[in-house]
Write a protein that holds these residues in place. Structure first.
Motif, PDB file in Angstrom:
ATOM      1  N   PHE A  79       0.853  -1.186   0.000  1.00 29.56           N
ATOM      2  CA  PHE A  79       0.000   0.000   0.000  1.00 29.56           C
ATOM      3  C   PHE A  79       0.884   1.229   0.000  1.00 29.56           C
ATOM      4  N   ALA A  80       0.612   2.136  -0.946  1.00 36.75           N
ATOM      5  CA  ALA A  80       1.408   3.361  -1.079  1.00 36.75           C
ATOM      6  C   ALA A  80       0.499   4.570  -0.866  1.00 36.75           C
ATOM      7  N   PRO A  81       0.718   5.347   0.206  1.00 36.22           N
ATOM      8  CA  PRO A  81      -0.162   6.480   0.487  1.00 36.22           C
ATOM      9  C   PRO A  81       0.172   7.752  -0.281  1.00 36.22           C
ATOM     10  N   ALA A  82       1.420   7.918  -0.738  1.00 39.04           N
ATOM     11  CA  ALA A  82       1.787   9.186  -1.383  1.00 39.04           C
ATOM     12  C   ALA A  82       2.808   9.050  -2.496  1.00 39.04           C
ATOM     13  N   LEU A  83       3.440   7.904  -2.610  1.00 42.60           N
ATOM     14  CA  LEU A  83       4.576   7.736  -3.516  1.00 42.60           C
ATOM     15  C   LEU A  83       4.425   6.442  -4.296  1.00 42.60           C
ATOM     16  N   ARG A 108      -1.581  -7.385   8.067  1.00 42.19           N
ATOM     17  CA  ARG A 108      -2.353  -8.036   7.008  1.00 42.19           C
ATOM     18  C   ARG A 108      -3.823  -7.624   7.085  1.00 42.19           C
ATOM     19  N   SER A 109      -4.368  -7.541   8.293  1.00 45.38           N
ATOM     20  CA  SER A 109      -5.759  -7.124   8.449  1.00 45.38           C
ATOM     21  C   SER A 109      -5.964  -5.691   7.966  1.00 45.38           C
ATOM     22  N   ALA A 110      -5.006  -4.812   8.288  1.00 48.14           N
ATOM     23  CA  ALA A 110      -5.095  -3.422   7.832  1.00 48.14           C
ATOM     24  C   ALA A 110      -5.050  -3.364   6.307  1.00 48.14           C
ATOM     25  N   TYR A 111      -4.164  -4.159   5.714  1.00 42.83           N
ATOM     26  CA  TYR A 111      -4.063  -4.169   4.254  1.00 42.83           C
ATOM     27  C   TYR A 111      -5.356  -4.679   3.622  1.00 42.83           C
ATOM     28  N   ASP A 112      -5.938  -5.721   4.204  1.00 40.09           N
ATOM     29  CA  ASP A 112      -7.180  -6.269   3.665  1.00 40.09           C
ATOM     30  C   ASP A 112      -8.312  -5.245   3.714  1.00 40.09           C
ATOM     31  N   LEU A 113      -8.361  -4.448   4.779  1.00 41.56           N
ATOM     32  CA  LEU A 113      -9.376  -3.404   4.879  1.00 41.56           C
ATOM     33  C   LEU A 113      -9.179  -2.343   3.793  1.00 41.56           C
ATOM     34  N   ILE A 114      -7.923  -1.981   3.552  1.00 38.55           N
ATOM     35  CA  ILE A 114      -7.614  -0.994   2.503  1.00 38.55           C
ATOM     36  C   ILE A 114      -8.004  -1.543   1.138  1.00 38.55           C
ATOM     37  N   TYR A 123       2.328  -9.738  -7.434  1.00 41.49           N
ATOM     38  CA  TYR A 123       2.508  -8.375  -6.905  1.00 41.49           C
ATOM     39  C   TYR A 123       1.177  -7.637  -6.966  1.00 41.49           C
ATOM     40  N   TRP A 124       0.640  -7.294  -5.784  1.00 43.93           N
ATOM     41  CA  TRP A 124      -0.655  -6.633  -5.644  1.00 43.93           C
ATOM     42  C   TRP A 124      -0.419  -5.302  -4.943  1.00 43.93           C
ATOM     43  N   VAL A 125      -0.798  -4.212  -5.598  1.00 45.90           N
ATOM     44  CA  VAL A 125      -0.511  -2.872  -5.082  1.00 45.90           C
ATOM     45  C   VAL A 125      -1.799  -2.068  -4.955  1.00 45.90           C
ATOM     46  N   VAL A 126      -1.943  -1.376  -3.831  1.00 46.69           N
ATOM     47  CA  VAL A 126      -3.016  -0.392  -3.670  1.00 46.69           C
ATOM     48  C   VAL A 126      -2.362   0.982  -3.582  1.00 46.69           C
ATOM     49  N   LEU A 127      -2.735   1.860  -4.498  1.00 48.17           N
ATOM     50  CA  LEU A 127      -2.231   3.236  -4.513  1.00 48.17           C
ATOM     51  C   LEU A 127      -3.314   4.177  -4.013  1.00 48.17           C
ATOM     52  N   HIS A 128      -2.982   5.014  -3.053  1.00 46.92           N
ATOM     53  CA  HIS A 128      -3.926   6.074  -2.703  1.00 46.92           C
ATOM     54  C   HIS A 128      -4.029   7.022  -3.895  1.00 46.92           C
ATOM     55  N   GLU A 129      -5.204   7.610  -4.103  1.00 48.88           N
ATOM     56  CA  GLU A 129      -5.397   8.471  -5.267  1.00 48.88           C
ATOM     57  C   GLU A 129      -4.425   9.652  -5.283  1.00 48.88           C
ATOM     58  N   SER A 130      -3.948  10.053  -4.121  1.00 49.26           N
ATOM     59  CA  SER A 130      -2.977  11.153  -4.080  1.00 49.26           C
ATOM     60  C   SER A 130      -1.706  10.806  -4.849  1.00 49.26           C
ATOM     61  N   VAL A 131      -1.353   9.507  -4.912  1.00 49.06           N
ATOM     62  CA  VAL A 131      -0.174   9.082  -5.671  1.00 49.06           C
ATOM     63  C   VAL A 131      -0.330   9.467  -7.148  1.00 49.06           C
ATOM     64  N   LEU A 132      -1.547   9.410  -7.653  1.00 46.14           N
ATOM     65  CA  LEU A 132      -1.804   9.717  -9.060  1.00 46.14           C
ATOM     66  C   LEU A 132      -1.758  11.212  -9.347  1.00 46.14           C
ATOM     67  N   VAL A 163     -12.861   7.782   0.104  1.00 43.28           N
ATOM     68  CA  VAL A 163     -12.869   6.820   1.216  1.00 43.28           C
ATOM     69  C   VAL A 163     -12.618   7.521   2.549  1.00 43.28           C
ATOM     70  N   GLY A 164     -11.834   8.599   2.514  1.00 43.16           N
ATOM     71  CA  GLY A 164     -11.518   9.305   3.753  1.00 43.16           C
ATOM     72  C   GLY A 164     -10.506   8.565   4.603  1.00 43.16           C
ATOM     73  N   ALA A 165     -10.806   8.400   5.886  1.00 38.18           N
ATOM     74  CA  ALA A 165      -9.863   7.743   6.803  1.00 38.18           C
ATOM     75  C   ALA A 165      -9.698   6.270   6.439  1.00 38.18           C
ATOM     76  N   HIS A 166      -8.472   5.770   6.645  1.00 36.20           N
ATOM     77  CA  HIS A 166      -8.183   4.356   6.377  1.00 36.20           C
ATOM     78  C   HIS A 166      -7.138   3.874   7.375  1.00 36.20           C
ATOM     79  N   PRO A 167      -6.878   2.570   7.463  1.00 40.05           N
ATOM     80  CA  PRO A 167      -6.020   2.027   8.533  1.00 40.05           C
ATOM     81  C   PRO A 167      -4.533   2.320   8.425  1.00 40.05           C
ATOM     82  N   ALA A 168      -4.060   2.908   7.328  1.00 41.51           N
ATOM     83  CA  ALA A 168      -2.607   3.109   7.167  1.00 41.51           C
ATOM     84  C   ALA A 168      -2.296   4.554   6.805  1.00 41.51           C
ATOM     85  N   MET A 169      -2.869   5.479   7.522  1.00 39.65           N
ATOM     86  CA  MET A 169      -2.694   6.892   7.196  1.00 39.65           C
ATOM     87  C   MET A 169      -1.322   7.427   7.601  1.00 39.65           C
ATOM     88  N   THR A 170      -0.589   6.673   8.405  1.00 39.70           N
ATOM     89  CA  THR A 170       0.706   7.170   8.891  1.00 39.70           C
ATOM     90  C   THR A 170       1.901   6.677   8.079  1.00 39.70           C
TER      91      THR A 170
END
Length: 277
Positions: A103-107, A243-249, A156-165, A200-207
């Protein structure tokens, strides 16, 4: 140290470890038990398939009474200027993983970066570094990405936050080319990419970012990263929590098809911006 000479040095480490172990009359299983790894791991160290962590090398020195030789070798060989100290082991494990979830929040994750994007990121983090240092780090990132072209590449499974785009790293043209690269890898199913939308707003890996790695012959490992720091974690309850946090994302993200459309839309927006500048 060039990649070839570094690998040769790790092979020397393995040959020397096998010689010293056999001279001491200790089997791989016995040595593994005394340094808290499996006998199979010791065999992989001796074949230079795996590289031991520094604390394991120190314990090997203690058991074999080798006056710190394996610690010294390990310290020298893990000192790779292409990677930050806290990331060097992660780069090694990526090449051994059968599955990587990120999971990538900004990069854009390093395995997906183009050279121009990687260069822009590296310059931003090292504004006073000489060109050779910058190019060395970019080269290291491109070297890591080669695992995705390998026949035995990991899932390889990647979730990008929209801010990355949307953050125009390196300018709109560099960003458009970066997103086109991700879209191309997605279309040929080299990677599976989802986008976590702003809505989506808040999510489990904001930090910070998350990475989960699975292996054929070892327990899963998690890696979390913040600014100039990272944590490689293998404690099962902690890995399970990550893993649970990633699954929620992943559950909150757009479908792969909708994500590709969102990426392609961002490419068009960056190209429009580039054409008007």
């Amino acid at each position: 140290m060039a990649n070839g000479s570094r690998q040769a040095a790790w092979e020397f480490f393995g040959i020397e470890l096998k010689r010293r172990r056999e001279d001491a009359g200790i089997t791989q299983v016995e040595l593994g038990a005394r340094v808290f790894v499996s006998g199979g791991y010791i065999g992989q160290f001796e074949q230079a398939i795996r590289k031991p962590q520094l604390d394991v090398a120190q314990r090997i020195d203690g058991v074999l009474q080798t006056d710190g030789i394996f610690e010294r070798l390990c310290r020298k060989l893990i000192d790779d200027p292409r990677y930050a100290d806290y990331f060097a082991k992660v780069a090694e494990l990526e090449g051994l993983a059968t599955t990587i979830c990120e999971f990538a929040p900004a990069l854009v994750p390093g395995l997906l970066q183009t050279a121009d994007y990687a260069r822009a990121v590296t310059l931003a983090m090292n504004p006073f570094a000489p060109d050779e240092c910058i190019e060395g780090k970019v080269s290291g990132r491109m070297e890591r990405a080669k695992i995705l072209a390998d026949a035995t590449r990991p899932v390889y499974w990647v979730v990008l936050h929209e801010s990355v785009l949307r953050i125009p790293v390196g300018g709109p043209l560099t960003m458009a080319e970066q997103l086109e690269h991700i879209a191309a890898l997605t279309r040929v199913r080299t990677v599976l990419v989802q986008v976590l939308p702003f809505t989506v707003g808040a999510h489990p890996a904001m930090t910070g970012s998350l990475k989960l790695m699975e292996f054929d012959d070892a327990p899963p490992t998690a890696y979390t990263e913040a600014v100039y720091s990272g944590n490689l974690l293998d404690d099962p309850p902690v890995v399970k929590q990550i893993r649970s946090a990633y699954d929620l994302i992943r559950a909150a993200a757009l479908s792969p098809e909708a994500s590709l459309a969102r990426i392609e839309s961002a490419v068009e927006d960056h190209r429009r911006c580039a054409s008007t500048n």
